[in-house]
Design a protein around this motif. Sequence first.
Motif, PDB file in Angstrom:
ATOM      1  N   ASP A   1       0.814  -1.208   0.000  1.00 20.46           N
ATOM      2  CA  ASP A   1       0.000   0.000   0.000  1.00 20.46           C
ATOM      3  C   ASP A   1       0.849   1.259   0.000  1.00 20.46           C
ATOM      4  N   VAL A   2       1.964   1.220   0.701  1.00 13.53           N
ATOM      5  CA  VAL A   2       2.846   2.370   0.693  1.00 13.53           C
ATOM      6  C   VAL A   2       3.666   2.306  -0.588  1.00 13.53           C
ATOM      7  N   SER A   3       3.599   3.344  -1.362  1.00 11.68           N
ATOM      8  CA  SER A   3       4.247   3.293  -2.669  1.00 11.68           C
ATOM      9  C   SER A   3       5.761   3.204  -2.512  1.00 11.68           C
ATOM     10  N   ALA A   4       6.368   2.463  -3.417  1.00  9.82           N
ATOM     11  CA  ALA A   4       7.804   2.248  -3.352  1.00  9.82           C
ATOM     12  C   ALA A   4       8.562   3.557  -3.533  1.00  9.82           C
ATOM     13  N   GLU A   5       8.042   4.382  -4.419  1.00  9.95           N
ATOM     14  CA  GLU A   5       8.684   5.659  -4.685  1.00  9.95           C
ATOM     15  C   GLU A   5       8.814   6.487  -3.407  1.00  9.95           C
ATOM     16  N   GLU A   6       7.705   6.559  -2.676  1.00 11.35           N
ATOM     17  CA  GLU A   6       7.719   7.360  -1.451  1.00 11.35           C
ATOM     18  C   GLU A   6       8.700   6.801  -0.430  1.00 11.35           C
ATOM     19  N   LEU A   7       8.716   5.486  -0.324  1.00  3.20           N
ATOM     20  CA  LEU A   7       9.624   4.857   0.637  1.00  3.20           C
ATOM     21  C   LEU A   7      11.069   5.183   0.310  1.00  3.20           C
ATOM     22  N   ILE A   8      11.410   5.056  -0.947  1.00  3.84           N
ATOM     23  CA  ILE A   8      12.788   5.324  -1.352  1.00  3.84           C
ATOM     24  C   ILE A   8      13.132   6.790  -1.123  1.00  3.84           C
ATOM     25  N   ASP A   9      12.241   7.683  -1.563  1.00  3.76           N
ATOM     26  CA  ASP A   9      12.490   9.117  -1.370  1.00  3.76           C
ATOM     27  C   ASP A   9      12.661   9.457   0.105  1.00  3.76           C
ATOM     28  N   THR A  10      11.825   8.858   0.923  1.00  2.00           N
ATOM     29  CA  THR A  10      11.896   9.136   2.359  1.00  2.00           C
ATOM     30  C   THR A  10      13.220   8.670   2.951  1.00  2.00           C
ATOM     31  N   ARG A  11      13.622   7.494   2.530  1.00  2.00           N
ATOM     32  CA  ARG A  11      14.888   6.982   3.060  1.00  2.00           C
ATOM     33  C   ARG A  11      16.065   7.837   2.602  1.00  2.00           C
TER      34      ARG A  11
ATOM     35  N   PHE B   1      10.557  -1.556   4.251  1.00  3.24           N
ATOM     36  CA  PHE B   1      11.559  -1.602   3.195  1.00  3.24           C
ATOM     37  C   PHE B   1      12.099  -3.000   2.982  1.00  3.24           C
ATOM     38  N   ARG B   2      11.793  -3.854   3.914  1.00  2.00           N
ATOM     39  CA  ARG B   2      12.394  -5.182   3.904  1.00  2.00           C
ATOM     40  C   ARG B   2      12.210  -5.900   2.565  1.00  2.00           C
ATOM     41  N   ARG B   3      11.013  -5.761   2.007  1.00  2.00           N
ATOM     42  CA  ARG B   3      10.710  -6.509   0.780  1.00  2.00           C
ATOM     43  C   ARG B   3      11.640  -6.137  -0.374  1.00  2.00           C
ATOM     44  N   PHE B   4      12.124  -4.874  -0.378  1.00  2.00           N
ATOM     45  CA  PHE B   4      13.051  -4.500  -1.431  1.00  2.00           C
ATOM     46  C   PHE B   4      14.375  -5.212  -1.261  1.00  2.00           C
ATOM     47  N   ARG B   5      14.805  -5.232  -0.018  1.00  2.00           N
ATOM     48  CA  ARG B   5      16.088  -5.888   0.236  1.00  2.00           C
ATOM     49  C   ARG B   5      16.021  -7.352  -0.141  1.00  2.00           C
ATOM     50  N   GLU B   6      14.892  -7.954   0.099  1.00  2.00           N
ATOM     51  CA  GLU B   6      14.792  -9.389  -0.157  1.00  2.00           C
ATOM     52  C   GLU B   6      14.763  -9.705  -1.644  1.00  2.00           C
ATOM     53  N   SER B   7      14.603  -8.674  -2.464  1.00  2.00           N
ATOM     54  CA  SER B   7      14.613  -8.926  -3.903  1.00  2.00           C
ATOM     55  C   SER B   7      16.015  -8.707  -4.498  1.00  2.00           C
TER      56      SER B   7
ATOM     57  N   THR C   1      22.740   7.337  -4.611  1.00  2.00           N
ATOM     58  CA  THR C   1      22.651   6.358  -5.702  1.00  2.00           C
ATOM     59  C   THR C   1      22.509   4.946  -5.146  1.00  2.00           C
ATOM     60  N   HIS C   2      23.113   4.713  -4.005  1.00  2.00           N
ATOM     61  CA  HIS C   2      23.028   3.384  -3.379  1.00  2.00           C
ATOM     62  C   HIS C   2      21.578   3.030  -3.050  1.00  2.00           C
ATOM     63  N   ILE C   3      20.897   3.941  -2.405  1.00  2.00           N
ATOM     64  CA  ILE C   3      19.515   3.662  -2.019  1.00  2.00           C
ATOM     65  C   ILE C   3      18.614   3.653  -3.247  1.00  2.00           C
ATOM     66  N   GLU C   4      18.876   4.572  -4.157  1.00  2.00           N
ATOM     67  CA  GLU C   4      18.002   4.673  -5.329  1.00  2.00           C
ATOM     68  C   GLU C   4      18.183   3.514  -6.303  1.00  2.00           C
ATOM     69  N   SER C   5      19.198   2.701  -6.063  1.00  2.00           N
ATOM     70  CA  SER C   5      19.390   1.539  -6.938  1.00  2.00           C
ATOM     71  C   SER C   5      18.216   0.569  -6.784  1.00  2.00           C
ATOM     72  N   HIS C   6      17.507   0.703  -5.673  1.00  2.00           N
ATOM     73  CA  HIS C   6      16.322  -0.148  -5.482  1.00  2.00           C
ATOM     74  C   HIS C   6      15.220   0.203  -6.478  1.00  2.00           C
ATOM     75  N   ARG C   7      15.294   1.413  -6.973  1.00  2.00           N
ATOM     76  CA  ARG C   7      14.214   1.891  -7.827  1.00  2.00           C
ATOM     77  C   ARG C   7      14.076   1.041  -9.095  1.00  2.00           C
ATOM     78  N   GLU C   8      15.183   0.516  -9.537  1.00  2.00           N
ATOM     79  CA  GLU C   8      15.156  -0.268 -10.779  1.00  2.00           C
ATOM     80  C   GLU C   8      14.431  -1.602 -10.581  1.00  2.00           C
ATOM     81  N   ARG C   9      14.419  -2.057  -9.354  1.00  2.00           N
ATOM     82  CA  ARG C   9      13.913  -3.412  -9.123  1.00  2.00           C
ATOM     83  C   ARG C   9      12.415  -3.467  -8.889  1.00  2.00           C
TER      84      ARG C   9
END
Lengths: 224, 224
Positions: free
Chosen positions: B93-103, B175-181, B215-223
């Motif tokens: 429900d929480v959009s990935a974009e917002e999570l990444i931007d927030t982090r 954020f866990r689900r991103f890391r797990e991918s 760039t490190h955190i935003e690398s999740h954006r591609e996934r």
Amino acid sequence: MTETIERPKLRDVVADRLKTFILEGDLKPGDRLPTEAELATRFGVSRPSLREATKSLEFLGIVEARPGRGLTVGSVNMDRVTEYLGFHPAMHDVSAEELIDTRVLIETGVLPHVARRMKQDESLYDKLNAINAELQQARSLARWVKLDIAFHRELICASGLSPLMAFTDVLAVFFRRFRESVKKAEWSGGIESHQRVIDALKAGRVQEADRELRTHIESHRERI
Amino acid sequence: MTETIERPKLRDVVADRLKTFILEGDLKPGDRLPTEAELATRFGVSRPSLREATKSLEFLGIVEARPGRGLTVGSVNMDRVTEYLGFHPAMHDVSAEELIDTRVLIETGVLPHVARRMKQDESLYDKLNAINAELQQARSLARWVKLDIAFHRELICASGLSPLMAFTDVLAVFFRRFRESVKKAEWSGGIESHQRVIDALKAGRVQEADRELRTHIESHRERI
DNA sequence: GATGATTAGATTATCTGACAATCTTACTTT
DNA sequence: AAAGTAAGATTGTCAGATAATCTAATCATC
């Protein structure tokens, strides 16, 4: 040595079984769960006990309950958790310095996002402007504090980063005491400061807004 | 449009009043609360209703209850939150974009503070370095995720801004689900990225650390 | 036949009252 | 004075009942 064996609370067991029930059934949000009565007999507990478990889960949004409809798998929103974030171990005995630094970090960090969104949506500026206009007419300290909080809250909101919203509310609780020490003479300065921030944002001058907001928040530092 | 006015659930109101009761009384973990019976009469509800509220809070660890002793104040139990929010399919429900931007906002915002404190305390660098060293020897994805979370958590911690710690713990759950991918091949890149960040910080080159972490955190954006 | 209103059923929300389990505290006994 | 013991207090769990609310089927009307 009397081993005080932590007898597992009934509702915790029930909550766990309900969790696995959702997992093993691969249930998605909106899917229906059995009724309270059926779950109670299935797990071998009374309805009140089952309810204490489901209500705990419902508190986090994991399940939803509506009269006449029954239990369904819910949608998690982090607002609930962040609303009670004030009870996090890290939040105890937070110094004024940390509070100010944290607010500066978040509010200035949000500015680029706000500026970007403002370009596409005029109403963001109007909202902030309206609050600031009201602020000018505030007569009582209580009203001033309320509006000031609303202004900064709206600023975060304008960034579109919803996770920060809930967090800011927590922070506001701890910050309130500083606002209340503001003297009436200092109001006008704060209002002008607000105005410069949003005008700079509207014009896309993020750095200028950053500088202005930083000194605005840090002005609290002198009062402690 | 049928205005389905959400009638506020009684236990939610009670939970909220209990929260303010603790906050306004400035109660600390371990402090005792009134008994269930007293709270029930004070809030004008029955004991079962009050219990559904306290049990919801107890589920998060905010209050603790033991027979014969009564209710005491606790603090948020993040493990519990992780256990039940982490599994839930509705996390999307929480959009990935917002999570990444927030982090990105929080972690880069923290860097100047970290750099400043690192100058006066060598051990901050050592701690981060140690975690990254462990990260290199991680064999399983589960361990990698755990250590990666620990690294970023320690980074926030090094800033000394404890309010952010509380918030980060919540964010980490989502954020866990991103890391797990993350694929195994990408581990090494992340580790090198970590290293460049902390080395830049140690040398006081905040801007460089900022770029790298971003760039490190935003690398999740591609996934996604 | 289609549509809208009404009613019956189902389900949760809340309450009253009771008893069991467990811890705390004060008292009693040595 | 110290240790064991019993009484009291408090949460844990249960049973049953009524109110509030939603869903769905039924019925009347056009």
